[in-house]
Design a protein around this motif. Sequence first.
Motif, PDB file in Angstrom:
ATOM      1  N   UNK A 113      39.101  41.052  42.539  1.00 33.78           N
ATOM      2  CA  UNK A 113      39.590  41.085  43.912  1.00 33.78           C
ATOM      3  C   UNK A 113      40.017  39.670  44.303  1.00 33.78           C
ATOM      4  N   UNK A 114      40.972  39.612  45.209  1.00 27.98           N
ATOM      5  CA  UNK A 114      41.511  38.333  45.626  1.00 27.98           C
ATOM      6  C   UNK A 114      42.011  38.455  47.058  1.00 27.98           C
ATOM      7  N   UNK A 115      41.564  37.536  47.909  1.00 28.15           N
ATOM      8  CA  UNK A 115      42.041  37.519  49.305  1.00 28.15           C
ATOM      9  C   UNK A 115      42.641  36.154  49.607  1.00 28.15           C
ATOM     10  N   UNK A 121      45.783  38.809  48.615  1.00 31.47           N
ATOM     11  CA  UNK A 121      46.257  39.233  47.293  1.00 31.47           C
ATOM     12  C   UNK A 121      47.489  38.454  46.822  1.00 31.47           C
ATOM     13  N   UNK A 177      40.269  33.315  48.294  1.00 36.53           N
ATOM     14  CA  UNK A 177      38.900  33.714  47.978  1.00 36.53           C
ATOM     15  C   UNK A 177      38.930  34.573  46.718  1.00 36.53           C
ATOM     16  N   UNK A 235      37.093  36.921  44.224  1.00 35.44           N
ATOM     17  CA  UNK A 235      35.939  37.813  44.388  1.00 35.44           C
ATOM     18  C   UNK A 235      35.688  38.563  43.077  1.00 35.44           C
ATOM     19  N   UNK A 277      45.268  46.712  42.067  1.00 38.10           N
ATOM     20  CA  UNK A 277      46.459  45.941  42.433  1.00 38.10           C
ATOM     21  C   UNK A 277      46.864  44.914  41.380  1.00 38.10           C
ATOM     22  N   UNK A 278      45.864  44.311  40.725  1.00 36.83           N
ATOM     23  CA  UNK A 278      46.161  43.205  39.810  1.00 36.83           C
ATOM     24  C   UNK A 278      46.120  43.615  38.339  1.00 36.83           C
ATOM     25  N   UNK A 296      42.370  45.442  45.040  1.00 33.60           N
ATOM     26  CA  UNK A 296      41.985  45.089  43.680  1.00 33.60           C
ATOM     27  C   UNK A 296      41.012  46.102  43.102  1.00 33.60           C
TER      28      UNK A 296
END
Lengths: 89, 248
Positions: A35-37, A39, A71, A73, B50-51, B76
């Motif tokens: 996860x990435x914030x 994206x 961020x 994650x 998503x990635x 994600x």
Amino acid sequence: MEATGSVKVPDGKLVRVTATYEETIETVRITGDFFLEPPEARADLEAAIQGLSADASEGEIAAAVETVDAELIGFGPADLAAATREALE
Amino acid sequence: MTVTIVDEGTYSEPMHHALDEVILDRLNDGEIGPVLRFWYREGPAVPLGRFQAYEDEVAVDYVDSRSVDVVRRITGGGAMYVEPGDVITYSMYLPREDVPADVEESYEVLDEWVIDGLRAVGLDVAHEPLNDITHPEGKIGGSAQLRSEHAVLHHTTMSYDLDIEAMLSALRIGEEKVSDKAVRSAEKRVAVMREHIDADREEVIESLKETFAETYGGEPGSLDEETIETARRLAQSKFSTDEWNKRL
């Protein structure tokens, strides 16, 4: 040269780096189930690694990643650096 | 906070993902209030993180020949194989101020009503960081989030039942020699509700709606026409295209 490296973070996510490189790292693609914030920062992480020397250490790669305002994650700069380093070996 | 609970609407896979984006955007812009939405699907699908790289995760020949819809999420996380009667998927769209700022904490807090709802039908489940709902026999489900300036999307897919062979055929995790051993190890990691409770899928959803309403307050309702129409356009222009779904 194009090569791929990946890191499975313990109790975390998979991060895969595909890089093309000669003496410097020319292109980087970061994929995985992390996860990435926000994206959109994925492109910034890639840009931070591109242009580094293909001999850059994990510490140097991680330091470049840390300059990105995002961020991460389920993974961290060190994991991204390790996956990049694996691709470059 | 009163949340509109939307437990209706059977849509294509691209439409569900478009609804996620549109509802999050409209809540972010203050045009609509918070929503809990249960998904009803039309056919088998692979929602991709998503990635994730399409070709790393998806067994392309299988999904093409079986018309399995592969759609990249806006969140994600990992790929799943889903069939309409087998999974329970819901999306929560909440004001950001009502969600813990710390991401890890927010997953745990937003899973609490689900854990309660599943325990109420007799399932021994727990939240497992970062984003899993687990049973002693394996993972029952997983969540993913996307945050915008004023709103948070938190969606979860859980296995009521699972065609494990279809899953291993559709996802490349099963490709590393599709031996009985591989199937067994995947079975060990995935738990399905049906094997542990008498309640059917609809009863589980009813239980979830009850604990949600007790926790957050909620009124049954429907999506407005503008949301649905905007999502229909986005399903077409984004979530049905290779440009989005195969961008990685």
